[in-house]
Design an enzyme around this catalytic site. Sequence first.
Site, PDB file in Angstrom:
ATOM      1  N   CYS A 280      -1.308   0.540   7.413  1.00 13.75           N
ATOM      2  CA  CYS A 280      -2.733   0.195   7.571  1.00 13.75           C
ATOM      3  C   CYS A 280      -3.135  -1.015   6.737  1.00 13.75           C
ATOM      4  CB  CYS A 280      -3.630   1.375   7.211  1.00 13.75           C
ATOM      5  SG  CYS A 280      -3.510   2.756   8.347  1.00 13.75           S
TER       6      CYS A 280
ATOM      7  N   CYS B 274       0.874  -1.180   0.000  1.00 13.41           N
ATOM      8  CA  CYS B 274       0.000   0.000   0.000  1.00 13.41           C
ATOM      9  C   CYS B 274       0.908   1.227   0.000  1.00 13.41           C
ATOM     10  CB  CYS B 274      -0.986  -0.020   1.172  1.00 13.41           C
ATOM     11  SG  CYS B 274      -0.264   0.203   2.810  1.00 13.41           S
TER      12      CYS B 274
ATOM     13  N   ASP C 132      -8.863   3.468   1.887  1.00 15.43           N
ATOM     14  CA  ASP C 132      -8.108   3.848   3.076  1.00 15.43           C
ATOM     15  C   ASP C 132      -9.076   3.760   4.259  1.00 15.43           C
ATOM     16  OD1 ASP C 132      -6.870   5.261   5.201  1.00 15.43           O
ATOM     17  OD2 ASP C 132      -5.730   6.461   3.770  1.00 15.43           O
TER      18      ASP C 132
END
Length: 151
Positions: free
Chosen positions: A13, A8, A122
């Site tokens: 995350c 990512c 996200d």
Amino acid sequence: MIRILMVCLGNICRSPLAHGILDSKLDGNYFNVDSAGTSNYHKGSPPDLCSIAVVRKNGIDITNQRARQFKIKDFETFDYIYVMDESNFENVVKMARNVEDISKVRLILNEIHPNKNLEVPDPYYGGDSGFDDVYNMLDEACNLITNRLAR
């Protein structure tokens, strides 16, 4: 040994979630899972506390992961490179040295929805359930990856 990389932007995350989820489903004797970010924003940092919490409540520990930046050598090291969104897909493909490198790069949600090129959002922009929603998407994709690799 089959090696799989999750990618990512910041590697705190989404890719740590995918890394932890897939790693929990595969036999470490035959598979190695890692994660990276296309940026160096969080290099050396642990996963975001919300990512740690969402996997912990699902029985997975990712506290030992540390963010790192994707590097060209990853094309040599990994057999599969799963990215979370189009922007990171483009960033990884730009670093590819040849067609073989490019063939390793895939959008992870294409595992669930082939050829739709959907993105893992996200989780910060998903409201109160953002991290849970992303966890569930990645868990479903990782189940399909696990089933395919087990064959």
